[in-house]
Design a protein around this motif. Sequence first.
Motif, short mmCIF file in Angstrom:
data_model
loop_
_atom_site.label_atom_id
_atom_site.label_comp_id
_atom_site.label_asym_id
_atom_site.label_seq_id
_atom_site.Cartn_x
_atom_site.Cartn_y
_atom_site.Cartn_z
N ASP A 228 -8.84 49.81 -11.83
CA ASP A 228 -10.02 49.19 -12.44
C ASP A 228 -10.18 47.75 -11.97
O ASP A 228 -11.31 47.30 -11.69
N ARG A 229 -9.08 47.02 -11.88
CA ARG A 229 -9.15 45.63 -11.39
C ARG A 229 -9.63 45.59 -9.95
O ARG A 229 -10.46 44.75 -9.58
N LEU A 230 -9.10 46.49 -9.13
CA LEU A 230 -9.50 46.54 -7.73
C LEU A 230 -10.98 46.92 -7.61
O LEU A 230 -11.72 46.36 -6.79
N ARG A 231 -11.43 47.84 -8.45
CA ARG A 231 -12.83 48.27 -8.42
C ARG A 231 -13.78 47.12 -8.76
O ARG A 231 -14.85 46.98 -8.15
N ALA A 232 -13.36 46.28 -9.70
CA ALA A 232 -14.21 45.14 -10.07
C ALA A 232 -14.40 44.18 -8.91
O ALA A 232 -15.46 43.56 -8.76
N VAL A 233 -13.38 44.07 -8.06
CA VAL A 233 -13.48 43.19 -6.89
C VAL A 233 -14.26 43.87 -5.77
O VAL A 233 -15.10 43.25 -5.09
N ALA A 234 -13.99 45.18 -5.56
CA ALA A 234 -14.53 45.87 -4.39
C ALA A 234 -15.99 46.29 -4.53
O ALA A 234 -16.74 46.30 -3.54
N ALA A 235 -16.42 46.66 -5.74
CA ALA A 235 -17.77 47.20 -5.91
C ALA A 235 -18.86 46.26 -5.40
O ALA A 235 -19.78 46.70 -4.68
N PRO A 236 -18.83 44.95 -5.70
CA PRO A 236 -19.87 44.06 -5.15
C PRO A 236 -19.83 43.98 -3.63
O PRO A 236 -20.90 43.86 -2.99
N LEU A 237 -18.65 44.04 -3.04
CA LEU A 237 -18.55 44.01 -1.58
C LEU A 237 -19.17 45.26 -0.96
O LEU A 237 -19.93 45.19 0.01
N LEU A 238 -18.83 46.42 -1.52
CA LEU A 238 -19.35 47.68 -0.97
C LEU A 238 -20.86 47.76 -1.11
O LEU A 238 -21.54 48.36 -0.26
N ALA A 239 -21.42 47.17 -2.16
CA ALA A 239 -22.86 47.23 -2.38
C ALA A 239 -23.63 46.52 -1.27
O ALA A 239 -24.81 46.81 -1.03
N ARG A 240 -22.98 45.60 -0.58
CA ARG A 240 -23.64 44.84 0.49
C ARG A 240 -23.40 45.43 1.88
O ARG A 240 -23.91 44.90 2.87
N LEU A 241 -22.63 46.51 1.97
CA LEU A 241 -22.27 47.07 3.28
C LEU A 241 -23.18 48.23 3.64
O LEU A 241 -23.61 49.01 2.79
N ASP A 242 -23.44 48.36 4.94
CA ASP A 242 -24.10 49.55 5.47
C ASP A 242 -23.02 50.51 5.97
O ASP A 242 -21.91 50.10 6.30
N GLY A 243 -23.37 51.77 6.07
CA GLY A 243 -22.41 52.73 6.59
C GLY A 243 -21.43 53.19 5.53
O GLY A 243 -21.64 53.04 4.33
N ARG A 244 -20.33 53.76 6.02
CA ARG A 244 -19.33 54.36 5.13
C ARG A 244 -18.14 53.41 4.96
O ARG A 244 -17.63 52.85 5.93
N ALA A 245 -17.71 53.28 3.72
CA ALA A 245 -16.55 52.42 3.44
C ALA A 245 -15.91 52.86 2.13
O ALA A 245 -16.57 53.46 1.26
N VAL A 246 -14.64 52.54 2.00
CA VAL A 246 -13.91 52.89 0.78
C VAL A 246 -12.88 51.80 0.50
O VAL A 246 -12.28 51.24 1.43
N ALA A 247 -12.72 51.47 -0.77
CA ALA A 247 -11.69 50.53 -1.20
C ALA A 247 -10.56 51.33 -1.83
O ALA A 247 -10.79 52.15 -2.72
#
Length: 430
Positions: A228-247
């Motif tokens: 959950d802590r990692l998701r809170a950090v990663a979700a805003p980053l992934l929202a700005r990315l194009d293509g496929r990515a995973v945290a």
Amino acid sequence: MDTRATFDLERLTAVNAAQAARLLLEMRDARITGQRARFGPRPVIGASWDRMLACGVDPERDIRAGVLSTDEVERRRQASPLRAVLPVLREGLLSVADVAQHIMVVADADGRLLWREGNKSVLRMADGHGFEVGADWRESVVGTNGVGTSIVTRRPVQVFSAEHFVRSHHDWTCTGAPISDPRDGRLLGVVDISGPLDTLHPATLALVGSVAKLAEARLREEHLTALDRLRAVAAPLLARLDGRAVAVDTHGWTAAVTGMPPVDRVTLPKSLAAGRTWLPSLGRCAVAPLPGGWLLRVEDEADPASAGARVVVDVSGPRRWTVTVTGSAGCWTHDLSPRHAELLYLLATHRAGRSAAGLAADLFGDPGRTVTVRAELSRVRRYLGGLVAHRPYRFHEDADVDLVLPEDPARLLPYSLAPAVIRARADAVP
């Protein structure tokens, strides 16, 4: 066919613990001298005795391996995930242990005792057995016991009196249960309750096993909190990315994903660093660090098998087995569980392939257990990807596969009970 009755620990100790101890001593001595006793040992104990005879543990001599230094014990304590579940273990076992004249010990996956608490008089008795913090209680060092045998069998084990292989431990009873990391199934260590033989209670086995499961549940809760802590950090980053990515966290468990179907877990190489790497389930990825994990941006889906990867299945060791893949995207190594070591050994020796039923017969002596085989091979494909084909199951025909065996073929996967492995060991004996 052996028609002897199996020793019933619960029934006989409930009647007379001293009589049960004498009967066990008769069974143990008969096994050591190759004679036949009136009763046979419980299967888990008999298998352990056979291992002790095979590896040369002296049944009459108590060998004390070097005790770890105070600094090394503290270093291991700080590094052990079991440190986080000590309150669970204490709450579940210590009050019972003190009343029942037992002590609680916690050992790491190497069989080293890291914590020891409980009844003061029993702690003094334990000192006489070398059952002290920093001591090595693997089976191969001190024989059949609640700590070492649980490490080998990966299940709760109760060892009473002369079920201990080494004679000096016959006035002792111990009950151990393994604790595994819920993230990857890796053995973290063993929790054990021990005391004088006249304090044995059969219900202790269920109690210790249940408390070990509670500890694993606590570790699972902590893992979900960390995700959950990692998701809170990663979700805003992934929202700005194009293509496929995973945290993912450091064990590959998914916290957030974008541009692709969600997956529970991505298999990561043992050593991962920022840069570019190839991952079996994703292909070539750009890797960037995150607090508590990694950001993986998928660049392509190239399969190393198409480039003629080299696969080395190493089953030469007694307790550690690996698969190493070398290809155009680099080299990585994955530690194998006992079951996956058996499976990859079989695939490496049957390059033309093996059906699910054939593998079930090889592993379990039962061709009907195909569901288990398919489930395990599905897990294998998480880290080997297209290198393992199916219908029949086999290594990819373009892969260069090497199988590294022990110098003494009779020591192949020494703890395996798979019929195919047992046959291979037997065939190696002149």
